[in-house]
Design an enzyme around this catalytic site. Structure first.
Site, short mmCIF file in Angstrom:
data_model
loop_
_atom_site.label_atom_id
_atom_site.label_comp_id
_atom_site.label_asym_id
_atom_site.label_seq_id
_atom_site.Cartn_x
_atom_site.Cartn_y
_atom_site.Cartn_z
N ASP A 124 -15.56 -11.50 -5.38
CA ASP A 124 -15.75 -11.04 -6.47
C ASP A 124 -15.58 -9.55 -6.36
O ASP A 124 -14.67 -8.92 -5.86
CB ASP A 124 -17.25 -11.35 -6.94
CG ASP A 124 -17.57 -10.89 -8.56
OD1 ASP A 124 -17.06 -11.72 -9.52
OD2 ASP A 124 -18.23 -10.03 -8.50
N HIS A 138 -17.22 -20.19 -9.35
CA HIS A 138 -17.08 -18.98 -8.69
C HIS A 138 -17.50 -18.31 -7.53
O HIS A 138 -17.28 -17.82 -6.83
CB HIS A 138 -17.10 -17.89 -10.08
CG HIS A 138 -17.03 -16.47 -9.79
ND1 HIS A 138 -15.79 -16.00 -9.36
CD2 HIS A 138 -17.83 -15.40 -9.68
CE1 HIS A 138 -15.87 -14.77 -9.18
NE2 HIS A 138 -17.25 -14.22 -9.34
#
Length: 295
Positions: A104, A274
């Protein structure tokens, strides 16, 4: 703390970073993303400490690291500045070169490090992102709905800070659960959840996390566009792992977006949302332990 790790505080230029460290061998630096911190690596680190000197900093603005006030041009939270923090950390620890694995926002710091400091990097691992400029270019209605936080958090201060600050723990819980494949908080340990909630409840760290995205919409995007125009590429071997239920998958062909940026690239995908390190730690280990060990 990550079990088995020692925490220290290291002065890195104008910020003091909280750093967790364990293991021995070639240095491997793990960089977390939003809205997490060092806790996100706890399930994968045991597989790496036998062969690597594993170093897990909290990025500026996150966890136990300093959270300076942002500036008008958002340089303070640019990925160039965050990458410079990691160089300063390596200097302070006496490390000439290292592997870097980022997820991320940490992935964005990692590839900016690779572009700005190629002589300090052995191999680069990226989890669950595509380059910032490419992400904006591939924006569409479906991606905008899933990644709404890119525009929400980037709004001028103090709008998102005040809105999130009305109930920070609820916002963090909703964000974490909604980005998982299971749509739940089950992948996260109690310690991790407590830490993620606590940093959002601190006004300075909440401001920093918003500033991270303000930089993403401005200076980070501009730096990517300038590098693309100049034909700059990542020299270090790059391995990219993306999740079938994550953000890069929404761009259509995330590996193809990385290919123009790297001299040598491999990729893999896995069943996950994610937060891959917590949802599917085995996939992270299976992808990156052989990759870094091949050095």
């Amino acid at each position: 703390m990550i079990p088995g790790f020692t925490q220290s505080f290291v002065q890195c230029g104008d910020v003091q970073l909280s750093v967790h460290r364990a293991g021995q061998g070639t240095p491997l630096i793990l960089l977390h993303g939003y809205p997490e911190n060092h806790h996100c690596w706890a399930q994968v680190t045991p597989a790496f400490t036998a062969d690597f000197d594993v170093i897990v900093p909290d990025l500026r603005g996150y966890g136990d690291s300093d959270a300076p006030t942002d500036d008008a041009t958002h340089v303070t939270y640019s990925k160039r500045q965050m990458a410079a923090d990691i160089v300063a950390l390596m200097d302070a620890l006496g490390i000439a070169k290292a592997h870097i694995l980022g997820h991320d926002r940490g992935g964005r710091v990692a590839y900016r490090f690779a572009l700005d400091h190629p002589d300090r990097l052995h191999r680069l691992g990226i989890i669950e992102i595509v380059p910032t400029g490419d992400f904006w270019t591939n924006w569409n209605a479906d991606l905008a709905m899933k990644a709404y936080h890119w525009t929400f958090l980037a709004q001028p201060a103090p709008l998102p800070e005040r809105m999130i600050g009305a109930d920070p723990a609820a916002y963090i819980d909703w964000t974490l659960a909604s980005w998982t494949l299971s749509q739940s908080l089950k992948p996260f340990s109690d310690a991790a959840l407590a830490s993620y909630r606590a940093q959002a409840q601190d006004p300075a760290h909440l401001h920093a996390m918003c500033a991270d995205y303000r930089a993403g919409a401005t200076i980070d995007k501009a730096l990517d566009e300038a590098d693309r125009a100049a034909g700059r590429r990542i020299n270090a071997p790059l391995h990219f792992l993306w999740a079938e239920g994550g953000f890069p998958a929404k761009t259509g062909n995330p590996a193809a977006l990385w290919a123009p940026w790297a001299e040598t690239m491999t990729d893999g995908s896995c069943k996950s949302g994610h937060f891959t390190m917590e949802e599917n730690p085995k996939a992270v280990i299976d992808n990156f332990l052989p990759f870094f060990s091949a050095h």
